[in-house]
Scaffold this motif. Structure first.
Motif, mmCIF file in Angstrom:
data_model
loop_
_atom_site.group_PDB
_atom_site.id
_atom_site.type_symbol
_atom_site.label_atom_id
_atom_site.label_comp_id
_atom_site.label_asym_id
_atom_site.label_seq_id
_atom_site.Cartn_x
_atom_site.Cartn_y
_atom_site.Cartn_z
ATOM 1 N N GLY A 199 0.919 -1.228 -0.123
ATOM 2 C CA GLY A 199 -0.004 -0.009 0.172
ATOM 3 C C GLY A 199 1.019 1.105 -0.111
ATOM 4 O O GLY A 199 1.855 1.476 0.694
ATOM 5 N N TYR A 258 -0.766 -0.542 -4.114
ATOM 6 C CA TYR A 258 -2.291 -0.592 -3.552
ATOM 7 C C TYR A 258 -2.810 0.669 -2.864
ATOM 8 O O TYR A 258 -1.945 1.400 -2.247
ATOM 9 N N SER A 277 -5.306 2.136 -0.390
ATOM 10 C CA SER A 277 -6.113 1.623 0.879
ATOM 11 C C SER A 277 -6.938 2.609 1.348
ATOM 12 O O SER A 277 -6.785 3.693 1.641
ATOM 13 N N ASP A 300 -9.036 0.505 -3.225
ATOM 14 C CA ASP A 300 -10.177 0.087 -2.404
ATOM 15 C C ASP A 300 -11.245 1.194 -2.852
ATOM 16 O O ASP A 300 -11.399 2.276 -2.506
ATOM 17 N N ASN A 309 -5.061 -10.474 2.009
ATOM 18 C CA ASN A 309 -4.816 -9.230 2.384
ATOM 19 C C ASN A 309 -3.854 -9.567 3.975
ATOM 20 O O ASN A 309 -4.451 -10.209 4.700
ATOM 21 N N THR A 347 -2.755 -7.886 6.412
ATOM 22 C CA THR A 347 -2.616 -6.500 7.053
ATOM 23 C C THR A 347 -2.285 -7.145 8.622
ATOM 24 O O THR A 347 -2.524 -8.033 9.076
ATOM 25 N N PRO A 353 -1.690 -3.443 3.055
ATOM 26 C CA PRO A 353 -2.479 -2.177 2.938
ATOM 27 C C PRO A 353 -1.888 -1.047 3.626
ATOM 28 O O PRO A 353 -1.665 -0.005 3.229
#
Length: 299
Positions: A29, A48, A50, A89, A213, A215, A239
């Motif tokens: 991200g 990415y 986010s 996103d 994902n 995260t 992200p």
């Protein structure tokens, strides 16, 4: 110099081609345009954008408070700074099906290579928090159909995210993923999977790319790229990772000023001025117009 050398259309075509190879695409991200350029410099496969990072950047929680205009504006700033494809996103699509179609076209104009739309209700929550609610299958299917119908560049990747795993379990997530693929989704983002076997089960059930994902501090273990490759995952995102690293360093820096009276103890942890200038490509600006940019970059 200035912006990316590739057009948005070229980046979308490249993204599709890379996905078709079957290799795992690593997409950290970017919390701003400069970090996107660093991601490219370090050899990653995409950037990415986010919703959680954009919300946090505005000092807001990730509960659906940001607007399409804010998301599109930041997406354009980031996407135009790198030749890598940008995946954004798009939350729940910012409204009903017609709004979803407008969201897709607005983000397409912003230069992204792909976007994902989820099945949460509004106001949404971060995907790794408790208390989420999802809409019924008919509602989310309409969202995805509207997204697919709304795009103009067929290479724009329309990804569907489902958060139903945390509410109704793995089988419900698989069933919904199948319905979303039938609705036209090009890829599936099954949120908050508990272990590798769950990713593997989703992978076996559908024939489009699957995103993981990774995260930090969430419901999923932080699996390695090799582990994800082994179960057939096609895209992995990180992200909020760079924002967390940057904010952690910023907090330590402020504490150091308080404790020591200067940042001398932390100079070794900072990006050097010369490295920043190289990342910004100062020398190209200098060559472009010596009459204006007539400085020398020193080490």
């Amino acid at each position: 110099m200035l912006y990316a050398s590739l057009t948005a259309a070229e980046k979308r075509a490249n993204f599709r081609a890379e996905l078709a190879t079957g290799k795992l695409l690593r997409i950290p991200g970017a919390f701003n345009p400069l970090s996107a350029r660093l991601i490219e410099r370090k050899g990653f496969d995409g950037v990415y954008i986010s919703g959680a990072v954009l919300s946090a950047d505005l000092g807001l929680p990730d509960i659906g408070l940001t607007t399409l205009t804010e998301v599109a504006g930041r997406s354009q700033q980031i996407a135009r700074m790198t030749n890598l494809p940008a995946l954004v996103d798009a939350d729940t699509g910012f409204g009903e099906p017609m709004n979803v179609a407008r969201t897709v076209q607005t983000l397409e104009d912003a230069g992204v290579a792909g976007l994902h739309i989820e099945d949460q209700v509004n106001p949404k929550r971060c995907g790794h928090l408790d208390g989420k609610q999802v809409v019924d299958e008919d509602t989310v299917v309409k969202r995805i159909r509207a997204a697919v119908d709304g795009r103009r560049d067929p290479n724009l990747l329309i990804m569907a995210r489902t958060d139903i795993r945390a509410i109704d379990g793995l089988q419900a997530s698989i069933d919904r993923a199948k319905a979303l693929v039938d609705a036209g989704a090009d890829a599936i983002f099954p949120e908050a999977m508990r272990d590798l076997s769950e990713f593997e089960a989703v992978r076996a059930a559908i024939d489009v790319p699957v995103l993981a994902n990774m995260t930090e501090f969430g419901k999923s273990e932080l699996f390695t790229t090799q582990q994800l490759t082994d179960v057939g995952v096609n895209i992995v995102i990180y992200p909020v990772s760079l924002l967390r690293l940057a904010m952690g360093a910023a907090e330590r820096g402020l504490d150091t000023i308080t404790e020591h009276g200067s940042l001398t103890p932390m100079l070794g942890e900072m990006q050097h001025r010369a490295d920043l200038y190289e990342l910004l490509d100062y020398s190209s600006y200098n060559a472009f117009d010596d009459n204006i940019f007539n400085f020398q970059v020193t080490k």
